[in-house]
Scaffold this active site. Structure first.
Site, PDB file in Angstrom:
ATOM      1  N   ARG A  44     -12.843 -17.974   5.310  1.00 46.46           N
ATOM      2  CA  ARG A  44     -12.036 -18.203   6.508  1.00 46.46           C
ATOM      3  C   ARG A  44     -12.844 -18.226   7.801  1.00 46.46           C
ATOM      4  O   ARG A  44     -12.534 -18.987   8.715  1.00 46.46           O
ATOM      5  CB  ARG A  44     -10.940 -17.130   6.585  1.00 46.46           C
ATOM      6  CG  ARG A  44      -9.863 -17.338   5.542  1.00 46.46           C
ATOM      7  CD  ARG A  44      -8.863 -16.209   5.538  1.00 46.46           C
ATOM      8  NE  ARG A  44      -7.820 -16.475   4.547  1.00 46.46           N
ATOM      9  CZ  ARG A  44      -6.886 -15.590   4.197  1.00 46.46           C
ATOM     10  NH1 ARG A  44      -6.856 -14.402   4.763  1.00 46.46           N
ATOM     11  NH2 ARG A  44      -5.987 -15.912   3.292  1.00 46.46           N
TER      12      ARG A  44
ATOM     13  N   HIS B 266      -6.935 -16.543  10.956  1.00 45.16           N
ATOM     14  CA  HIS B 266      -6.624 -17.485   9.885  1.00 45.16           C
ATOM     15  C   HIS B 266      -6.777 -18.901  10.409  1.00 45.16           C
ATOM     16  O   HIS B 266      -6.281 -19.227  11.493  1.00 45.16           O
ATOM     17  CB  HIS B 266      -5.206 -17.261   9.361  1.00 45.16           C
ATOM     18  CG  HIS B 266      -4.956 -17.887   8.031  1.00 45.16           C
ATOM     19  ND1 HIS B 266      -4.831 -19.246   7.866  1.00 45.16           N
ATOM     20  CD2 HIS B 266      -4.817 -17.342   6.798  1.00 45.16           C
ATOM     21  CE1 HIS B 266      -4.633 -19.511   6.584  1.00 45.16           C
ATOM     22  NE2 HIS B 266      -4.620 -18.372   5.914  1.00 45.16           N
TER      23      HIS B 266
ATOM     24  N   LYS C  72       8.860   1.815   9.614  1.00 43.83           N
ATOM     25  CA  LYS C  72       9.213   1.475  10.992  1.00 43.83           C
ATOM     26  C   LYS C  72      10.456   0.604  11.079  1.00 43.83           C
ATOM     27  O   LYS C  72      11.152   0.603  12.086  1.00 43.83           O
ATOM     28  CB  LYS C  72       8.018   0.771  11.636  1.00 43.83           C
ATOM     29  CG  LYS C  72       8.069   0.677  13.155  1.00 43.83           C
ATOM     30  CD  LYS C  72       6.745   0.122  13.661  1.00 43.83           C
ATOM     31  CE  LYS C  72       6.714   0.019  15.169  1.00 43.83           C
ATOM     32  NZ  LYS C  72       5.423  -0.516  15.665  1.00 43.83           N
TER      33      LYS C  72
ATOM     34  N   HIS D 197      -5.032 -12.857  12.304  1.00 44.04           N
ATOM     35  CA  HIS D 197      -4.372 -12.722  11.012  1.00 44.04           C
ATOM     36  C   HIS D 197      -4.561 -11.356  10.360  1.00 44.04           C
ATOM     37  O   HIS D 197      -3.601 -10.775   9.860  1.00 44.04           O
ATOM     38  CB  HIS D 197      -4.893 -13.814  10.077  1.00 44.04           C
ATOM     39  CG  HIS D 197      -4.264 -13.818   8.720  1.00 44.04           C
ATOM     40  ND1 HIS D 197      -2.903 -13.943   8.528  1.00 44.04           N
ATOM     41  CD2 HIS D 197      -4.813 -13.716   7.473  1.00 44.04           C
ATOM     42  CE1 HIS D 197      -2.638 -13.922   7.225  1.00 44.04           C
ATOM     43  NE2 HIS D 197      -3.778 -13.778   6.571  1.00 44.04           N
TER      44      HIS D 197
ATOM     45  N   GLU E  13      -8.148 -20.254  -3.653  1.00 44.31           N
ATOM     46  CA  GLU E  13      -8.096 -20.248  -2.193  1.00 44.31           C
ATOM     47  C   GLU E  13      -9.516 -20.189  -1.652  1.00 44.31           C
ATOM     48  O   GLU E  13     -10.490 -20.130  -2.412  1.00 44.31           O
ATOM     49  CB  GLU E  13      -7.255 -19.074  -1.682  1.00 44.31           C
ATOM     50  CG  GLU E  13      -5.772 -19.192  -2.030  1.00 44.31           C
ATOM     51  CD  GLU E  13      -4.942 -18.066  -1.431  1.00 44.31           C
ATOM     52  OE1 GLU E  13      -5.515 -17.171  -0.792  1.00 44.31           O
ATOM     53  OE2 GLU E  13      -3.720 -18.085  -1.618  1.00 44.31           O
TER      54      GLU E  13
ATOM     55  N   ALA F  52       0.825  -1.210   0.000  1.00 41.75           N
ATOM     56  CA  ALA F  52       0.000   0.000   0.000  1.00 41.75           C
ATOM     57  C   ALA F  52       0.860   1.261   0.000  1.00 41.75           C
ATOM     58  O   ALA F  52       0.670   2.165  -0.823  1.00 41.75           O
ATOM     59  CB  ALA F  52      -0.935  -0.008   1.214  1.00 41.75           C
TER      60      ALA F  52
ATOM     61  N   ARG G 189     -12.615 -10.862   5.295  1.00 42.96           N
ATOM     62  CA  ARG G 189     -11.883 -10.662   4.040  1.00 42.96           C
ATOM     63  C   ARG G 189     -11.796 -11.945   3.232  1.00 42.96           C
ATOM     64  O   ARG G 189     -11.469 -13.005   3.761  1.00 42.96           O
ATOM     65  CB  ARG G 189     -10.470 -10.146   4.343  1.00 42.96           C
ATOM     66  CG  ARG G 189      -9.596 -10.037   3.097  1.00 42.96           C
ATOM     67  CD  ARG G 189      -8.272  -9.390   3.392  1.00 42.96           C
ATOM     68  NE  ARG G 189      -7.380 -10.191   4.204  1.00 42.96           N
ATOM     69  CZ  ARG G 189      -6.605 -11.177   3.753  1.00 42.96           C
ATOM     70  NH1 ARG G 189      -6.655 -11.529   2.477  1.00 42.96           N
ATOM     71  NH2 ARG G 189      -5.797 -11.832   4.573  1.00 42.96           N
TER      72      ARG G 189
END
Length: 563
Positions: A298, A249, A49, A359, A128, A28, A394
């Site tokens: 998930r 997850h 960071k 996750h 997935e 991003a 997500r």
């Protein structure tokens, strides 16, 4: 509970001016900085960071989802994303994601990202959880994030208009007298021309600081994922949205009941290639749970695992991928294979012990379709943002795509608004007084209570205990200004907002599972929760239904304030 509106820190000992400051060096942040640099003459300062190549993106194993294959379409991708999001996705934002995604991935390839190819030279695509099509592009077998990170870092280092400050923790945002963003303060860890606390004066700020995973005792997130961007945005007055939707997850390697910190992930792509979840008796229990069985979304898989563990008293379940054989493990999943071998697990011959672990945060700082927050000039991208594309859960491999697509959109908006290089606003509003600063020793206690009371399974009793526990931590003092104490205070701020939202949402939806409210309730709860920090340091969470008609039927108690 009263939270700080500003971190206690020394006054800035240096300052710098730029047009745009981007915080974070994952997909991003790198995409946003690179696109601004490529398409304009604006000055960009990229702050990270750790070192530039150490963004969270490099940990992404599975791949990046986009409708790139024969027989696939953005509409099919849209349908899978909406289904995974459990009724609370922003449908317009999802259409932006799936329609602009394919071109953004192709541009990534043109910029040097080397994705795996099939025998005919086309992109090798896999599947997935939650996807009905093969649409996951991957690189190095299971090293997609690392390859994307490499390609973008290489381009950024070649960009003459992008300056970089490494080993820097963002502290607080600066606001102009008009309430718009005016820069930020940060602490650079090291010695050199810029070290210690400094100030960056800028006309726009982009936060791409990654996740909040270190709120929990066990997570797939790296140690730097302490919610710094989300906490700084809250302190500045920005709204955060849907923090209760924390994705766990399903398949994280079980290292023992006492294991803490970052845990090794076993990518969903392993199940996409045929791996099967089984219990202690070898029973493949996902059959009948969902039409996609082991490749269900998930939240469905994580809940099924927890149910089976409850029923059997097991500390974990198993992932069986022995049928792959040695060659497939070495070629398709080399990183996971090497990691498992280092832990004494040979997946060619043995079952892999797995459990769900924290996750991904589907919520974050609330943004619009161009990535701008409720504060003018503050843009947020990637996991730190809540664009609305993920809803309550997500869809696998949509995270890298979101950072890529909305990074492009933010860059276009910033360029159009700022135009040419110019000095930042001359006046900065007075900073609010600094508040509590937690001692770093409180971090372990915070993580323990969040994992115990606000994990996959939640109820009113546990959430109340978490609220009381966080309030007790907030009353402590003794912290000394420094990275560990600042990070711990950020974790407290994010955790308090998460717990308040989770307490208010009295239903089970997506990644938010309430044992005391086990059903999804669209009549009352089809909407989003926005949390802000008031001037007196208390959190207020409000429910925003999706339509005016729903707004008229709000049940009592849909506004909650923390005291």
């Amino acid at each position: 509970m009263r939270l700080p509106r500003r971190l206690a820190a020394p006054d800035p000992g240096w300052d710098v001016e730029t047009d745009v400051v981007v915080v974070g060096s994952g997909i991003a942040g790198l995409t946003t900085a690179l696109q601004i640099s490529r398409q304009s003459s604006l000055r960009v300062l990229l702050v990270t960071k750790d070192v530039l190549a150490a963004g969270s993106t490099r940990w992404a194993q599975g791949g990046i989802a986009a409708a790139l294959g024969a027989g696939d379409s953005p509409e099919d991708h849209y349908a899978d994303t909406i289904a995974a999001g459990a009724g609370v996705c922003d449908e317009v934002a999802v259409r932006v994601l799936v329609r602009e995604g394919p071109a953004a991935v192709r541009e990534l390839v043109q910029m040097g990202a080397r994705f795996d190819r099939a025998h005919d030279g086309e992109l090798s695509l896999t599947r997935e959880g939650g996807h009905h099509r093969d649409r996951i592009a991957h690189a190095g077998g299971d090293a997609t994030g690392a390859e994307i990170q490499r390609a973008l870092v290489t381009r950024v280092l070649d960009a003459t208009d992008v300056s970089v400050i490494e080993h820097a923790l963002v502290l607080d945002l600066l606001l102009g007298t008009d309430g718009a963003i005016a820069g930020l303060t940060l602490h650079v860890m090291g010695e050199g021309q810029r070290d210690g606390v400094g100030a960056v004066r800028a006309r726009a700020v982009v936060l791409a600081t990654g996740g909040i995973g270190q709120v929990y005792a066990s997570t797939t997130n790296p140690s730097v994922s302490t919610g710094d961007g989300v906490a700084a945005a809250l302190r500045a007055g920005a709204a955060v949205r849907d923090l209760e939707f924390v994705q766990f997850h399903p398949t994280v390697t079980w290292l023992g009941a006492r294991s803490r910190g970052q845990q090794p992930l076993v990518s969903e792509a392993v199940r996409g290639e045929g791996g099967v979840l089984v219990d202690d008796d070898g029973v493949p229990f996902m059959q009948g749970q969902h039409e996609l069985a082991d490749l269900a979304p998930r939240d469905v898989v994580a809940k099924a695992i927890l149910r089976r563990m409850r029923e059997t008293g097991a500390e974990h379940i198993w992932l069986d991928a022995r049928r792959f054989g040695a060659e497939k493990w070495r070629v398709r999943f080399p990183t996971i294979h090497e990691t498992l071998l280092s832990l004494g697990i040979d997946p060619v011959r043995e079952l892999i012990p797995v459990v769900p672990a924290c996750h991904y945060a589907s919520g974050g700082v609330r943004t619009d379709l161009v990535g701008e927050s409720s504060l003018r000039g503050l843009f947020v991208c990637g996991e730190s943002a809540c664009t609305g594309v993920h809803g309550a859960n997500r869809l696998a491999s949509n995270s890298l795509l979101e950072g890529l697509v909305f990074g492009h959109r933010i860059a276009e908006t910033v360029i159009g608004r700022l135009g040419e290089p110019a000095p930042p606003p001359p006046e900065v509003a007075p900073a609010p007084p600094s508040g509590i600063l937690l001692h770093e020793s409180a971090r372990s206690e915070l993580q323990t209570l969040m994992s115990r009371d606000v994990g996959v399974l939640r109820d009113a009793k546990g959430l109340h205990a978490a609220t009381d526990g966080l309030a007790a931590l907030a009353e402590r003092d003794g912290g000394v200004a420094g990275t560990e104490a600042w990070e711990t205070t950020n974790l407290l701020t994010v955790a308090a907002a998460l717990v308040q939202a989770a307490s208010l949402r009295e239903e089970t939806r997506g990644a938010h599972w309430r044992d005391d409210f086990p059903e999804r309730d669209d009549a009352l709860w089809r909407g989003q929760l926005d949390t802000t920090l008031t001037p007196d340091g208390t959190l207020t969470t409000r429910f925003a239904p999706f339509s005016a008609a729903e707004r008229a039927d709000l049940p009592p108690g849909k506004v909650q304030s923390g005291e």
